[in-house]
Design a protein around this motif. Structure first.
Motif, PDB file in Angstrom:
ATOM      1  N   LEU A  61      17.576  -4.701  -5.024  1.00 52.45           N
ATOM      2  CA  LEU A  61      17.737  -4.707  -6.483  1.00 52.45           C
ATOM      3  C   LEU A  61      16.927  -5.822  -7.136  1.00 52.45           C
ATOM      4  CD1 LEU A  61      21.551  -3.931  -6.735  1.00 52.45           C
ATOM      5  CD2 LEU A  61      19.664  -2.430  -7.431  1.00 52.45           C
ATOM      6  N   ILE A  62      16.884  -6.969  -6.503  1.00 54.05           N
ATOM      7  CA  ILE A  62      16.100  -8.085  -7.047  1.00 54.05           C
ATOM      8  C   ILE A  62      14.641  -7.665  -7.193  1.00 54.05           C
ATOM      9  CG2 ILE A  62      15.187 -10.383  -6.489  1.00 54.05           C
ATOM     10  CD1 ILE A  62      18.011 -10.950  -5.265  1.00 54.05           C
ATOM     11  N   TRP A  63      14.088  -7.059  -6.153  1.00 57.39           N
ATOM     12  CA  TRP A  63      12.697  -6.617  -6.196  1.00 57.39           C
ATOM     13  C   TRP A  63      12.520  -5.462  -7.180  1.00 57.39           C
ATOM     14  CZ3 TRP A  63       8.254  -8.414  -3.832  1.00 57.39           C
ATOM     15  CH2 TRP A  63       8.426  -9.484  -2.951  1.00 57.39           C
ATOM     16  N   ALA A  64      13.448  -4.506  -7.153  1.00 55.20           N
ATOM     17  CA  ALA A  64      13.329  -3.322  -8.018  1.00 55.20           C
ATOM     18  C   ALA A  64      13.414  -3.701  -9.498  1.00 55.20           C
ATOM     19  CB  ALA A  64      14.419  -2.306  -7.660  1.00 55.20           C
ATOM     20  N   ARG A  65      14.173  -4.726  -9.820  1.00 53.43           N
ATOM     21  CA  ARG A  65      14.282  -5.164 -11.218  1.00 53.43           C
ATOM     22  C   ARG A  65      12.980  -5.776 -11.733  1.00 53.43           C
ATOM     23  NH1 ARG A  65      19.506  -7.771  -9.539  1.00 53.43           N
ATOM     24  NH2 ARG A  65      21.065  -6.179  -9.955  1.00 53.43           N
ATOM     25  N   ARG A  66      12.168  -6.266 -10.836  1.00 52.51           N
ATOM     26  CA  ARG A  66      10.974  -7.000 -11.244  1.00 52.51           C
ATOM     27  C   ARG A  66       9.668  -6.233 -11.049  1.00 52.51           C
ATOM     28  NH1 ARG A  66      15.189  -9.712 -10.310  1.00 52.51           N
ATOM     29  NH2 ARG A  66      15.617 -11.658 -11.393  1.00 52.51           N
ATOM     30  N   PHE A  67       9.725  -5.148 -10.280  1.00 44.11           N
ATOM     31  CA  PHE A  67       8.535  -4.353 -10.014  1.00 44.11           C
ATOM     32  C   PHE A  67       8.871  -2.875 -10.155  1.00 44.11           C
ATOM     33  CE2 PHE A  67       7.837  -8.255  -7.590  1.00 44.11           C
ATOM     34  CZ  PHE A  67       6.533  -8.580  -7.928  1.00 44.11           C
ATOM     35  N   SER A  68       7.951  -2.118 -10.713  1.00 46.06           N
ATOM     36  CA  SER A  68       8.131  -0.665 -10.775  1.00 46.06           C
ATOM     37  C   SER A  68       7.998  -0.103  -9.362  1.00 46.06           C
ATOM     38  CB  SER A  68       7.066  -0.042 -11.685  1.00 46.06           C
ATOM     39  OG  SER A  68       5.787  -0.128 -11.060  1.00 46.06           O
ATOM     40  N   GLU A  69       8.384   1.143  -9.211  1.00 46.00           N
ATOM     41  CA  GLU A  69       8.255   1.780  -7.905  1.00 46.00           C
ATOM     42  C   GLU A  69       6.790   1.827  -7.471  1.00 46.00           C
ATOM     43  OE1 GLU A  69       9.286   6.027  -5.702  1.00 46.00           O
ATOM     44  OE2 GLU A  69      10.182   5.589  -7.652  1.00 46.00           O
ATOM     45  N   GLU A  70       5.913   2.120  -8.417  1.00 46.68           N
ATOM     46  CA  GLU A  70       4.486   2.183  -8.106  1.00 46.68           C
ATOM     47  C   GLU A  70       3.966   0.811  -7.653  1.00 46.68           C
ATOM     48  OE1 GLU A  70       5.851   3.286 -11.090  1.00 46.68           O
ATOM     49  OE2 GLU A  70       5.922   5.364 -10.377  1.00 46.68           O
ATOM     50  N   GLU A  71       4.388  -0.236  -8.348  1.00 47.53           N
ATOM     51  CA  GLU A  71       3.961  -1.587  -7.966  1.00 47.53           C
ATOM     52  C   GLU A  71       4.473  -1.952  -6.574  1.00 47.53           C
ATOM     53  OE1 GLU A  71       3.752  -3.755 -12.345  1.00 47.53           O
ATOM     54  OE2 GLU A  71       5.697  -3.544 -11.354  1.00 47.53           O
ATOM     55  N   LEU A  72       5.722  -1.594  -6.304  1.00 44.64           N
ATOM     56  CA  LEU A  72       6.289  -1.886  -4.990  1.00 44.64           C
ATOM     57  C   LEU A  72       5.544  -1.137  -3.887  1.00 44.64           C
ATOM     58  CD1 LEU A  72      10.071  -1.905  -5.932  1.00 44.64           C
ATOM     59  CD2 LEU A  72       8.761  -3.857  -5.055  1.00 44.64           C
ATOM     60  N   ASN A  73       5.207   0.116  -4.146  1.00 42.99           N
ATOM     61  CA  ASN A  73       4.451   0.879  -3.149  1.00 42.99           C
ATOM     62  C   ASN A  73       3.088   0.256  -2.912  1.00 42.99           C
ATOM     63  OD1 ASN A  73       6.329   2.871  -2.366  1.00 42.99           O
ATOM     64  ND2 ASN A  73       5.930   4.020  -4.230  1.00 42.99           N
ATOM     65  N   ALA A  74       2.443  -0.215  -3.989  1.00 41.51           N
ATOM     66  CA  ALA A  74       1.138  -0.867  -3.838  1.00 41.51           C
ATOM     67  C   ALA A  74       1.276  -2.173  -3.062  1.00 41.51           C
ATOM     68  CB  ALA A  74       0.508  -1.119  -5.210  1.00 41.51           C
ATOM     69  N   LEU A  75       2.326  -2.931  -3.360  1.00 40.54           N
ATOM     70  CA  LEU A  75       2.570  -4.168  -2.613  1.00 40.54           C
ATOM     71  C   LEU A  75       2.819  -3.874  -1.137  1.00 40.54           C
ATOM     72  CD1 LEU A  75       4.858  -6.191  -5.060  1.00 40.54           C
ATOM     73  CD2 LEU A  75       2.587  -6.863  -4.237  1.00 40.54           C
ATOM     74  N   ALA A  76       3.607  -2.844  -0.867  1.00 41.77           N
ATOM     75  CA  ALA A  76       3.906  -2.490   0.525  1.00 41.77           C
ATOM     76  C   ALA A  76       2.625  -2.125   1.269  1.00 41.77           C
ATOM     77  CB  ALA A  76       4.909  -1.334   0.578  1.00 41.77           C
ATOM     78  N   VAL A  77       1.774  -1.331   0.627  1.00 44.90           N
ATOM     79  CA  VAL A  77       0.498  -0.953   1.258  1.00 44.90           C
ATOM     80  C   VAL A  77      -0.313  -2.209   1.546  1.00 44.90           C
ATOM     81  CG1 VAL A  77      -1.721   0.195   0.848  1.00 44.90           C
ATOM     82  CG2 VAL A  77       0.428   1.381   0.327  1.00 44.90           C
ATOM     83  N   PHE A  78      -0.370  -3.116   0.568  1.00 44.18           N
ATOM     84  CA  PHE A  78      -1.126  -4.361   0.768  1.00 44.18           C
ATOM     85  C   PHE A  78      -0.546  -5.177   1.925  1.00 44.18           C
ATOM     86  CE2 PHE A  78      -1.374  -8.958  -0.029  1.00 44.18           C
ATOM     87  CZ  PHE A  78      -2.734  -9.147   0.123  1.00 44.18           C
ATOM     88  N   PHE A  79       0.764  -5.442   1.876  1.00 44.32           N
ATOM     89  CA  PHE A  79       1.372  -6.309   2.886  1.00 44.32           C
ATOM     90  C   PHE A  79       1.447  -5.665   4.267  1.00 44.32           C
ATOM     91  CE2 PHE A  79       3.180  -8.622  -0.847  1.00 44.32           C
ATOM     92  CZ  PHE A  79       2.540  -9.820  -0.584  1.00 44.32           C
ATOM     93  N   GLU A  80       1.404  -4.351   4.338  1.00 43.38           N
ATOM     94  CA  GLU A  80       1.395  -3.674   5.633  1.00 43.38           C
ATOM     95  C   GLU A  80      -0.024  -3.596   6.218  1.00 43.38           C
ATOM     96  OE1 GLU A  80       5.262  -0.829   4.719  1.00 43.38           O
ATOM     97  OE2 GLU A  80       3.245   0.012   4.521  1.00 43.38           O
ATOM     98  N   GLY A  81      -1.032  -3.853   5.382  1.00 46.48           N
ATOM     99  CA  GLY A  81      -2.422  -3.819   5.826  1.00 46.48           C
ATOM    100  C   GLY A  81      -2.841  -5.135   6.456  1.00 46.48           C
ATOM    101  N   PRO A  82      -4.055  -5.186   6.986  1.00 49.76           N
ATOM    102  CA  PRO A  82      -4.521  -6.386   7.697  1.00 49.76           C
ATOM    103  C   PRO A  82      -4.593  -7.631   6.805  1.00 49.76           C
ATOM    104  CG  PRO A  82      -6.250  -4.697   7.612  1.00 49.76           C
ATOM    105  CD  PRO A  82      -5.025  -4.101   7.026  1.00 49.76           C
ATOM    106  N   LEU A  83      -5.062  -7.497   5.570  1.00 48.13           N
ATOM    107  CA  LEU A  83      -5.144  -8.666   4.692  1.00 48.13           C
ATOM    108  C   LEU A  83      -3.758  -9.164   4.314  1.00 48.13           C
ATOM    109  CD1 LEU A  83      -6.882 -10.682   3.194  1.00 48.13           C
ATOM    110  CD2 LEU A  83      -7.020  -9.050   1.281  1.00 48.13           C
ATOM    111  N   GLY A  84      -2.855  -8.229   4.016  1.00 49.86           N
ATOM    112  CA  GLY A  84      -1.482  -8.607   3.689  1.00 49.86           C
ATOM    113  C   GLY A  84      -0.793  -9.297   4.852  1.00 49.86           C
ATOM    114  N   LYS A  85      -1.003  -8.770   6.051  1.00 47.41           N
ATOM    115  CA  LYS A  85      -0.410  -9.397   7.243  1.00 47.41           C
ATOM    116  C   LYS A  85      -0.968 -10.799   7.455  1.00 47.41           C
ATOM    117  CE  LYS A  85       0.777  -5.158   9.642  1.00 47.41           C
ATOM    118  NZ  LYS A  85       0.530  -4.264  10.762  1.00 47.41           N
TER     119      LYS A  85
END
Length: 176
Positions: A109-133
């Motif tokens: 809920l903390i994350w969902a209140r501050r980021f849209s679903e689209e933003e969260l999906n983009a963040l997840a893609v970034f952090f799951e990728g090599p640069l994000g890791k």
């Protein structure tokens, strides 16, 4: 003695309740939606980001830590009951494990209140990728080095400010 031990246990228990403390963060600029306004996919996206950034890894130590504190409180005041205290505290801690889900939901809920679903999906893609890791891996070191650099800069600027202020006050005829 029992009242003070009970008060200490309640203090420990209340200190470990995450919802109020975690939700006390500054409000988002836009109106915050009610918790029930989040779709399951929005919360799932938040969960993905939390997992990717290992945002809840340290929270797994809360319950064992509270159990150890509780054991210590009771053992200090009742050393003759050490074994019973250890067994009972372990039993209670195991019964409380399912409550960990509450913390996970609160984090989502903390994350969902501050980021849209689209933003969260983009963040997840970034952090799951090599640069994000790499970012996640190196951030603690970069963060510590940055804090160290800012502390060093602060000390230097403070020394220079004191020296320059002293010099100018002396030039004005003030004895320091």
């Amino acid at each position: 003695m029992r009242i003070s031990a009970l008060a200490a246990i309640l203090a420990v228990a209340l200190a470990s309740v995450p919802a109020a403390a975690q939700n006390a963060a500054p409000a988002a600029p836009a109106a915050t939606p009610a918790d029930e306004d989040f779709t399951p996919s929005h919360l799932k996206a938040a969960s993905r980001v939390i997992a990717a950034v290992k945002g809840d890894i340290n929270f797994d130590e809360i319950l064992p830590g509270v159990a150890a504190q509780t054991r210590n409180i009771f053992t200090r005041t009742n050393p003759a009951l050490t074994r019973e205290i250890e067994d009972t505290t372990t039993e209670v801690a195991i019964e409380m494990v399912p409550r960990r889900v509450q913390l996970s939901k609160t984090l989502e809920l903390i994350w969902a209140r501050r980021f849209s679903e689209e933003e969260l999906n983009a963040l997840a893609v970034f952090f799951e990728g090599p640069l994000g890791k790499k970012y996640i891996e190196t951030f603690p070191v970069v963060g510590m080095l940055s804090v160290g650099a800012s502390n060093e800069w602060e000390q230097g600027i403070a020394a220079d400010m004191v020296a320059e202020t002293r010099k100018r006050l002396r030039e004005q005829g003030h004895a320091l």
